[in-house]
Scaffold this motif. Structure first.
Motif, PDB file in Angstrom:
ATOM      1  N   ILE A 290       1.744  18.311   1.005  1.00  0.00           N
ATOM      2  CA  ILE A 290       2.325  17.299   1.883  1.00  0.00           C
ATOM      3  C   ILE A 290       1.898  15.896   1.472  1.00  0.00           C
ATOM      4  O   ILE A 290       2.720  14.987   1.395  1.00  0.00           O
ATOM      5  CB  ILE A 290       1.927  17.569   3.360  1.00  0.00           C
ATOM      6  N   LEU A 291       0.617  15.710   1.179  1.00  0.00           N
ATOM      7  CA  LEU A 291       0.129  14.358   0.911  1.00  0.00           C
ATOM      8  C   LEU A 291       0.097  14.031  -0.582  1.00  0.00           C
ATOM      9  O   LEU A 291       0.081  12.870  -0.967  1.00  0.00           O
ATOM     10  CB  LEU A 291      -1.273  14.174   1.500  1.00  0.00           C
ATOM     11  N   GLY A 292       0.069  15.061  -1.441  1.00  0.00           N
ATOM     12  CA  GLY A 292      -0.085  14.806  -2.863  1.00  0.00           C
ATOM     13  C   GLY A 292       1.229  14.716  -3.623  1.00  0.00           C
ATOM     14  O   GLY A 292       1.278  14.153  -4.709  1.00  0.00           O
TER      15      GLY A 292
ATOM     16  N   ILE B 106       0.849  -1.180   0.000  1.00  0.00           N
ATOM     17  CA  ILE B 106       0.000   0.000   0.000  1.00  0.00           C
ATOM     18  C   ILE B 106       0.882   1.225   0.000  1.00  0.00           C
ATOM     19  O   ILE B 106       1.637   1.444   0.931  1.00  0.00           O
ATOM     20  CB  ILE B 106      -0.888   0.042   1.248  1.00  0.00           C
ATOM     21  N   ASP B 107       0.835   1.949  -1.069  1.00  0.00           N
ATOM     22  CA  ASP B 107       1.590   3.195  -1.065  1.00  0.00           C
ATOM     23  C   ASP B 107       0.670   4.297  -1.552  1.00  0.00           C
ATOM     24  O   ASP B 107       0.681   4.681  -2.701  1.00  0.00           O
ATOM     25  CB  ASP B 107       2.825   3.071  -1.960  1.00  0.00           C
ATOM     26  N   LEU B 108      -0.166   4.762  -0.628  1.00  0.00           N
ATOM     27  CA  LEU B 108      -1.123   5.805  -0.997  1.00  0.00           C
ATOM     28  C   LEU B 108      -0.490   7.183  -0.942  1.00  0.00           C
ATOM     29  O   LEU B 108      -1.020   8.140  -1.478  1.00  0.00           O
ATOM     30  CB  LEU B 108      -2.318   5.763  -0.047  1.00  0.00           C
ATOM     31  N   MET B 109       0.653   7.246  -0.270  1.00  0.00           N
ATOM     32  CA  MET B 109       1.305   8.535  -0.083  1.00  0.00           C
ATOM     33  C   MET B 109       1.599   9.160  -1.444  1.00  0.00           C
ATOM     34  O   MET B 109       1.918   8.450  -2.385  1.00  0.00           O
ATOM     35  CB  MET B 109       2.600   8.292   0.696  1.00  0.00           C
ATOM     36  N   TYR B 110       1.512  10.470  -1.520  1.00  0.00           N
ATOM     37  CA  TYR B 110       1.728  11.212  -2.760  1.00  0.00           C
ATOM     38  C   TYR B 110       0.763  10.795  -3.850  1.00  0.00           C
ATOM     39  O   TYR B 110       1.154  10.503  -4.979  1.00  0.00           O
ATOM     40  CB  TYR B 110       3.177  11.060  -3.253  1.00  0.00           C
TER      41      TYR B 110
END
Lengths: 290, 263
Positions: free
Chosen positions: A238-240, A155-159
């Motif tokens: 930060i999150l996108g 799971i790599d939802l970051m960015y």
């Protein structure tokens, strides 16, 4: 002494109020209203005024917005982001507000209510950052899911766009719970009882009674979510990551990276116009809600 | 209560618990990881206070934290005084333009901070106020003022104007009335408003961000810069401290507002 009170009574109320009001409103004028006016002025400047370089008044900053589709596209994607976040907030927040208003009672209700609105008074930046801990690959969500699932997933939802949505929904869902709770609480239980005793099903009561009566609260909350989200830049940054380019981040860039303040001011002012239109359209509904 | 109703109530309660988990889990995990010895957040956890020790040695973060605290305290004092004065004026006097003045309190709350912040930057730069801690303070007070006025106004709504009238007819001066009767009565509202002002300032990021200069920043601005450079466990530690402070403060405000609210 009594003479003084008579003279006070004769003094016009506006004159009596002025010394009490003046300091606060002078402060607001200097720090809010003059800056907003200055921004309008700046948005018509060809280069940064007062910087020593020659400058003149021009429409070119607005022309840039309308001539290239880049900015309009970004504004549209910010609009879409705000719409999606608002929708998720309503979907998640309304049921919680309903349970809070109609199921929980007494001290439990007070405690849960406080718990829901507490995070919203804590640092927004830090709460967004905390999602980075959860969402990144090798983060908590990843590790926890791999510990319980028999197969390996990554799971790599970051960015990513979903990460931005999750972070923003987390930040703003308390607004919806708050406003919906206020309007749901105002619905008299006996009306619901009456509908039920007349044979209305739960779904009918929800559709025909509760949602229409709670609509002002839902709409007021939606505006409170939509307006700040359309101007958000820190959360997508930060999150996108690289996918997190929105209208707000482009405005940020004009002021802190590209240093094209006049263009930034024009972009800000266009956003302000959009926000004011939304607020004006919503204000009759908001007034009914409060 | 029918079986279905009981089932649906239980489902609803369960749902609210899930929503609370969604709201608090990330914060909880961040706090937990700030005590993890591994800089890569590896599990299982090894407890350590390394990052808090590293934090106390980090002059930039500590300096920014002190700035934040200082600005929040000064903002609280100024906004409470000016805001309370304005509320008293709204409470005591009816005059033309009162509605307009009250409506003018909304823009600082309703306009996105990105717009307010960039507008302040442009204006402060243009008129020579410039950037830095003084500019941040100027902005924070303006953002906090409407909250103070609204909260103190709410408290004044429960105040009987006859009390002021009675004192006046007994020969008390306006200042005596304010100091001996009105202020003690609205004190809980003023303190709650002040706590809101503190929270608005202490948690403010966007406006501070546009007004800060490299040497003169606040904690959230410094944290944002650090996150964008690639986050370190120290940021976890300092973030945990901030969130604990602001939540404790809000809990305190909520209790105060409630118990002080009725008299």
């Amino acid at each position: 002494m009594s003479g003084q009170s008579v003279s006070m009574g004769r003094r016009s109320p506006a004159k009596a109020a002025a010394p009490l009001l003046l300091p606060a409103y002078l402060w607001l004028i200097v720090a809010i209203f003059l800056p907003l006016s200055a921004m309008v002025f700046f948005s018509f400047a060809s280069d940064m005024p007062f910087s020593g370089k020659p400058w003149s008044l021009t429409l070119s900053n607005y022309a840039e917005f309308f001539s290239s589709s880049v900015y309009a596209t970004l504004l549209l994607s910010s609009f879409r982001l705000a719409l999606e976040v608002t929708l998720w907030c309503v979907l998640l927040g309304f049921p919680a507000a309903y349970v809070l208003a109609k199921v929980f009672k007494g001290r439990t209700r007070e405690a849960v209510f406080l718990l829901v609105i507490l995070p919203f008074w804590s640092n927004g930046l830090v709460r967004i950052f905390s999602w980075a801990m959860v969402l990144r690959s090798g983060g908590i969500l990843d590790t926890a899911l791999n510990a319980v699932l028999p197969f390996k997933i990554n799971i790599d939802l970051m960015y990513s766009y979903p990460a931005v949505i999750i972070g923003l929904v987390h930040s703003y869902v308390p607004y919806i719970v708050l406003t919906c709770y206020l309007s749901l609480q105002a619905i008299d239980d006996s009306i619901i009882e009456a509908a039920r005793s007349l044979g209305a099903s739960r779904l009918t009561i929800l559709k025909r009674l509760i949602i229409p009566l709670a609509l002002p609260g839902i709409l007021a909350g939606s505006v409170l979510v939509f307006v700040p989200v359309i101007g958000s830049f820190m959360e997508p940054r930060i999150l996108g990551g690289r996918t997190g380019t929105f209208y707000g981040t482009v405005i940020e860039d004009q002021f802190v990276a590209v240093f094209n303040w006049p263009l930034g001011a024009a972009l800000s002012f266009i956003l302000l116009a959009v926000v004011l239109i939304i607020l004006a359209a919503a204000s009759p509904i908001m007034r009914r809600a409060t | 209560m029918s079986k279905t109703t009981r089932f649906l109530s239980a489902l609803g309660r369960g749902y609210v618990v899930l929503l609370l988990a969604f709201l608090y889990l990330p914060i909880f995990i961040m706090g937990l990881m700030s005590f993890n010895a591994s800089p890569f957040y590896q599990l299982p956890m090894k407890w350590s206070t390394t990052w808090y020790e590293a934090l106390s040695q980090d002059d930039r973060l500590v300096g920014a934290a002190l700035n934040s605290l200082q600005i929040a305290i000064i903002t609280t004092v100024i906004a409470s005084i000016l805001g309370t004065a304005a509320s008293l004026a709204f409470f005591r006097y009816n005059f033309k333009g009162k509605k307009v003045l009250q409506t003018l309190l909304l823009p600082p709350i309703a306009i996105p901070w990105l717009i307010t912040g960039t507008a302040m930057l442009v204006f402060f730069y243009g008129v020579g106020i410039g950037r830095g801690l003084h500019a941040i303070l100027l902005g924070h007070v303006a953002l906090a003022l409407p909250y103070v006025i609204i909260v103190v106004n709410a408290r004044l709504q429960t105040f009987a104007p006859e009390l002021e009238e009675a004192a006046r007819s007994l020969g008390a001066s306006q200042w005596q009335i304010t100091r001996r009767i009105t202020l003690p009565y609205i004190a809980p509202g003023v303190i709650a408003g002040g706590l809101f002002a503190f929270a608005v300032s202490f948690d403010q990021f966007v406006v501070s961000y546009f007004l800060a200069t490299p040497g003169q920043t606040t904690l959230p601005v410094e944290i944002y810069a650090a996150i964008r450079k690639g986050f370190t466990p120290e940021i976890n530690a300092v973030s945990t401290i901030i969130i604990v402070i602001s939540m404790a403060l809000m809990l305190f405000t909520a209790r105060f507002y409630k118990f002080g609210g009725n008299g």
